[in-house]
Write an enzyme that holds these catalytic residues in place. Structure first.
Site, PDB file in Angstrom:
ATOM      1  N   THR A   1       0.688  -1.181   0.086  1.00 24.64           N
ATOM      2  CA  THR A   1      -0.091  -0.024  -0.032  1.00 24.64           C
ATOM      3  C   THR A   1       0.939   1.363  -0.036  1.00 24.64           C
ATOM      4  OG1 THR A   1      -1.514   1.325   1.264  1.00 24.64           O
ATOM      5  CG2 THR A   1      -0.080   0.046   2.517  1.00 24.64           C
ATOM      6  N   ILE A   2       0.590   2.158  -0.983  1.00 21.40           N
ATOM      7  CA  ILE A   2       1.253   3.448  -0.733  1.00 21.40           C
ATOM      8  C   ILE A   2       1.127   4.233   0.467  1.00 21.40           C
ATOM      9  CG2 ILE A   2       1.348   3.514  -3.543  1.00 21.40           C
ATOM     10  CD1 ILE A   2      -0.744   5.864  -3.096  1.00 21.40           C
ATOM     11  N   ASP A   3       0.011   3.986   1.394  1.00 21.74           N
ATOM     12  CA  ASP A   3      -0.247   4.669   2.487  1.00 21.74           C
ATOM     13  C   ASP A   3       0.784   4.303   3.459  1.00 21.74           C
ATOM     14  OD1 ASP A   3      -2.337   5.503   1.212  1.00 21.74           O
ATOM     15  OD2 ASP A   3      -3.778   4.521   2.227  1.00 21.74           O
TER      16      ASP A   3
ATOM     17  N   ARG B   1      -0.206   5.908  -8.075  1.00 25.68           N
ATOM     18  CA  ARG B   1      -0.234   4.374  -7.801  1.00 25.68           C
ATOM     19  C   ARG B   1       0.347   3.512  -9.069  1.00 25.68           C
ATOM     20  NH1 ARG B   1      -5.783   2.919  -4.731  1.00 25.68           N
ATOM     21  NH2 ARG B   1      -6.482   3.204  -6.948  1.00 25.68           N
TER      22      ARG B   1
END
Length: 325
Positions: A36-38, A206
């Site tokens: 996840t890029i988070d 993303r």
């Protein structure tokens, strides 16, 4: 065998499928790969989820370009960056690009905030820069800050479409435009004219080609995930620890938050060196700015307020005055 790849919602889905399979007597082995890029899956501190480093690089390049444009055109950019609950991505982008300030949801420690407070913090930075002879900058706000805002300020959130896990699709809201409008009104109220531009940094982060770190990282993660299953392992998220030299499976059960019953979320540690050093680079109003007479006079001179009125209006940001609203 089931290999799931994704963030906290995907991990919870894998956990749910695995539980159901056991209940029904199926012989299913499951492993989750943290993506996840988070960067908010509950991994040990300092271990990123794959995708984060690539998104940070792309986002930092984007914001650095805005910093250069802000300087050459003498304006401020209000930028909202992806990150539904945690501020890792916004903080990483802001620190790497040298953004003037970066606001993340962890600063409010889970308590609701007001749109006006967020805008006052940004206005404080604008005024402090003006007092230093610089009428430009970039304010970066993590998407998760929007979710913390009082529903009276952001009532329209209740009307926003939700994803399959029940989360509002914040990327579909032009949050930056909402914040920009309130910042402009606040500045106009105190006699300040400033060119403001809003930007959203979202889905374009993303789909970028992975950076070298993520290529290396994912090759190892994928191999270790398959080896874990082949050796009889199941019901765990695979992690690479000790500088990516050791594969450590983390059980699904340990990932679940006891209170919510869902996958836990790793928040930014406000006491960490990474956060503290990021804060030192930022331009924000502080108590010292309003306690030192020359600094206070310089700030007030940028507005139509007297020094006393300035403290009355913005002093609450440094716990020096009651909230003005």
């Amino acid at each position: 065998h089931l290999v799931s790849i994704g963030g906290d919602d995907t991990a919870f889905s894998a956990y749910s499928v695995s539980k159901y399979a056991r209940k029904m007597g199926y012989n299913l082995r499951s492993v989750h790969v943290p993506k996840t890029i988070d960067n908010d899956l509950p991994l040990p501190e300092g271990i990123p989820t794959f995708g984060y480093e690539t998104a940070r690089q792309v986002g930092a390049d984007f914001v650095a370009n805005l910093m250069a444009d802000a300087l050459s055109t003498v304006r401020w950019y209000i930028v909202v960056a992806m990150g539904r609950k945690a501020g890792h991505l916004a903080l990483g982008i802001g620190k790497s690009a040298g953004a003037t300030l970066t606001l993340i949801p962890e600063e409010w420690r889970g308590k609701p905030t007001r749109l006006q407070e967020v805008c006052d913090i940004i206005c404080g930075s604008i005024l402090k820069r003006l007092a230093g002879g610089k009428g430009y900058g970039v304010a970066l706000v993590a998407e998760g800050v929007i979710e913390l805002m009082d529903r009276g300020d952001m009532a329209f959130l209740e009307m926003v479409e939700r994803d399959e896990h029940g989360h509002p699709r914040l990327a579909e809201i032009n949050s930056a435009a909402i914040i920009k409008r309130q910042v402009r009104e606040t500045l106009q109220d105190i006699g300040v004219k400033m060119t403001l531009v809003d930007k959203e940094v979202g889905y374009e982060l993303r789909c970028a080609d992975p950076c070298a770190f993520d290529v290396d990282y994912t090759r190892s993660l994928g191999q270790e995930a398959v080896d874990f299953l082949a050796e009889g392992g199941t019901d765990a998220m695979i992690t690479l620890q000790e500088n990516m030299t050791v594969a450590v499976p983390v059980s699904y059960e340990s990932l679940m938050d006891a209170e919510s019953g869902r996958t836990g979320v790793r928040m930014v540690n406000l006491g960490s060196l990474a956060y503290q050093s990021a804060r030192k680079f930022q331009i924000r109003l502080a108590g010292a700015d309003m306690q030192e007479s020359a600094s206070l006079a310089a700030l007030a001179a940028q507005t139509s307020l007297t020094p006393e009125q300035f403290v009355e209006r913005f002093g609450y940001l440094a716990n020096m005055a009651p909230r003005p609203y």
